[in-house]
Design an enzyme around this catalytic site. Structure first.
Site, PDB file in Angstrom:
ATOM      1  N   SER A   1     -27.310 -18.930  32.962  1.00  0.00           N
ATOM      2  CA  SER A   1     -27.512 -17.694  31.671  1.00  0.00           C
ATOM      3  C   SER A   1     -26.971 -18.777  29.796  1.00  0.00           C
ATOM      4  O   SER A   1     -27.197 -17.994  29.047  1.00  0.00           O
ATOM      5  CB  SER A   1     -26.634 -16.833  31.581  1.00  0.00           C
ATOM      6  OG  SER A   1     -27.169 -15.667  32.289  1.00  0.00           O
TER       7      SER A   1
ATOM      8  N   LYS B   1     -29.446 -18.660  27.430  1.00  0.00           N
ATOM      9  CA  LYS B   1     -29.662 -17.172  26.412  1.00  0.00           C
ATOM     10  C   LYS B   1     -28.968 -17.269  24.821  1.00  0.00           C
ATOM     11  O   LYS B   1     -29.692 -16.942  23.305  1.00  0.00           O
ATOM     12  CB  LYS B   1     -29.190 -16.282  27.333  1.00  0.00           C
ATOM     13  CG  LYS B   1     -29.745 -15.806  28.985  1.00  0.00           C
ATOM     14  CD  LYS B   1     -28.797 -14.627  29.768  1.00  0.00           C
ATOM     15  CE  LYS B   1     -29.735 -14.838  30.191  1.00  0.00           C
ATOM     16  NZ  LYS B   1     -28.869 -14.335  31.605  1.00  0.00           N
TER      17      LYS B   1
ATOM     18  N   TYR C   1     -39.186 -17.981  32.467  1.00  0.00           N
ATOM     19  CA  TYR C   1     -37.112 -17.429  31.824  1.00  0.00           C
ATOM     20  C   TYR C   1     -36.695 -18.343  33.236  1.00  0.00           C
ATOM     21  O   TYR C   1     -35.923 -19.038  32.905  1.00  0.00           O
ATOM     22  CB  TYR C   1     -37.618 -15.903  31.889  1.00  0.00           C
ATOM     23  CG  TYR C   1     -36.212 -15.528  32.633  1.00  0.00           C
ATOM     24  CD1 TYR C   1     -34.812 -14.981  31.508  1.00  0.00           C
ATOM     25  CD2 TYR C   1     -35.212 -14.914  33.957  1.00  0.00           C
ATOM     26  CE1 TYR C   1     -33.611 -15.239  31.722  1.00  0.00           C
ATOM     27  CE2 TYR C   1     -33.971 -14.706  34.091  1.00  0.00           C
ATOM     28  CZ  TYR C   1     -33.660 -14.777  33.053  1.00  0.00           C
ATOM     29  OH  TYR C   1     -32.420 -14.359  33.606  1.00  0.00           O
TER      30      TYR C   1
ATOM     31  N   TYR D   1     -20.643 -11.488  30.811  1.00  0.00           N
ATOM     32  CA  TYR D   1     -20.727 -10.419  31.864  1.00  0.00           C
ATOM     33  C   TYR D   1     -20.024  -9.034  31.812  1.00  0.00           C
ATOM     34  O   TYR D   1     -19.519  -8.966  30.291  1.00  0.00           O
ATOM     35  CB  TYR D   1     -20.799 -10.812  33.017  1.00  0.00           C
ATOM     36  CG  TYR D   1     -21.573 -12.052  33.635  1.00  0.00           C
ATOM     37  CD1 TYR D   1     -22.984 -12.361  33.441  1.00  0.00           C
ATOM     38  CD2 TYR D   1     -20.931 -13.196  34.093  1.00  0.00           C
ATOM     39  CE1 TYR D   1     -23.602 -13.028  33.642  1.00  0.00           C
ATOM     40  CE2 TYR D   1     -21.702 -14.659  33.930  1.00  0.00           C
ATOM     41  CZ  TYR D   1     -22.784 -14.229  33.782  1.00  0.00           C
ATOM     42  OH  TYR D   1     -23.226 -15.606  33.573  1.00  0.00           O
TER      43      TYR D   1
ATOM     44  N   VAL E   1     -24.091 -18.411  36.050  1.00  0.00           N
ATOM     45  CA  VAL E   1     -23.691 -18.542  36.835  1.00  0.00           C
ATOM     46  C   VAL E   1     -23.641 -20.276  37.579  1.00  0.00           C
ATOM     47  O   VAL E   1     -22.801 -19.683  38.963  1.00  0.00           O
ATOM     48  CB  VAL E   1     -24.333 -17.170  38.182  1.00  0.00           C
ATOM     49  CG1 VAL E   1     -24.299 -16.268  37.352  1.00  0.00           C
ATOM     50  CG2 VAL E   1     -25.665 -17.634  38.079  1.00  0.00           C
TER      51      VAL E   1
END
Ligand code: GLU
Length: 309
Positions: free
Chosen positions: A69, A72, A194, A245, A263
């Site tokens: 992530s 992102k 993705y 998160y 993660v």
């Protein structure tokens, strides 16, 4: 406080690594993507990059890991650079208070994800970058290679395939948003992009350097401008409020910097105008953030006084 203006970050990194090495209990690697589960939870690396590209590191700071992530942040920057504020009509910028892969809020909010860092929001950003570039993952990889000065950065096909095989929830998010007209590309194309995006493998050194544009107020390593300083501020602000998160409040409390975790156990962080950091240790807490990574960043801002507060 051991330094605020010393020329080198090396002593503070070594002190942090030594402290972390003495700390038992490091969380557990993510196991919902089987290819990530095999990493040693005791691995630890940390790097700091200065705006001029000088980089310091300790431990496993040159060891490649799955960025997940963290990517992102970069797809958000690349899309925002192209389409500007129109993006914010398709994705919000408020913390979600829900797990990163949650579906519930999307129905209440008519298919507009809360922010670009939960999976739903990241899927929207990648979809829009895909529309604008024809290959969002390649665009991301090219950017990371250039900014990190590492032409060997690449996708990890095993991780991407593993995500694909366990990607029902991401597929559900994408289809659900498509039903609200908030996805432009065919869902299988978007998911392929993705999963490849999440599979990029890079080291702490690579990611600390690649994040430099956020410490340089939007300016890339070669001096060209990717984002306005206002857009760089916006991304830093969304990292601060949504980047870790549903533990972003705790991260702001402990670390006091814009940050984004993944993660794979990596976390990037930004001290605007001063430096960028990346820390990696695969053992995660129950919210999905690296246990040793958060502890190391907490110690960094405590020891140096370099936080945004
Ligand atoms: N590829 C992961 C997923 O979408 C990203 C997870 C993460 O790092 O938050 O499940």
């Amino acid at each position: 406080m051991i330094m605020t203006s010393s020329k080198t970050f090396q002593p503070v990194l070594e002190r942090i690594a030594e402290e972390i090495g003495r700390t038992p209990g490091r969380g557990r690697p993510a196991d919902y993507i089987p290819a990530l589960a095999a990493r040693d939870p005791r691995a630890f690396g940390m790097a700091v990059a200065e705006p001029d590209g000088t980089v310091y590191g300790v431990g496993d700071w040159r060891e490649p890991f799955s960025t997940q992530s963290i990517t992102k942040v970069f797809t958000l920057a690349l899309d925002l650079a192209r389409e500007g504020d129109e993006l914010w009509e398709h994705v919000g910028r408020e913390p979600s208070g829900n797990p990163f892969n949650s579906l519930v809020q999307l129905e209440y909010e008519s298919g507009i994800p809360r922010n670009p860092f939960i999976n739903a929001g990241a899927l929207v950003v990648t979809d829009r970058l895909q529309t604008r570039t024809g290959d969002a993952a390649a665009e991301l990889l090219g950017f990371l290679r250039t900014e990190s000065r590492n032409p060997d950065l690449d996708f990890d096909r095993e991780v991407a395939a593993s995500e694909d095989a366990h990607g029902d929830r991401n597929a559900a998010l994408a289809h659900f948003m498509a039903s609200y007209g908030n996805i432009d590309n065919p869902v299988p194309v978007l998911l392929d992009q993705y999963f490849r995006q999440c599979s990029v493998t890079a080291s702490c050194a690579d990611l600390a350097l690649a994040t430099g544009f956020l410490a340089r107020h939007g300016v890339r390593a070669d001096g060209s401008r990717l984002l306005s300083s206002s857009q760089a501020k916006q991304i830093n602000a969304v990292m601060m409020t949504c980047g870790t998160y549903d533990a972003a409040g705790e991260f702001a409390y402990r670390v006091g910097l814009p940050g984004k975790s993944g993660v794979g156990g990596g976390i990037i962080a930004v001290v605007p105008g001063r430096c960028t950091l990346c820390v990696w240790s695969p053992g995660l807490d129950e919210r999905g953030n690296s246990v040793a990574g958060v502890a190391a960043l907490d110690r960094f801002t405590t020891l140096t006084g370099l936080s945004v507060f």
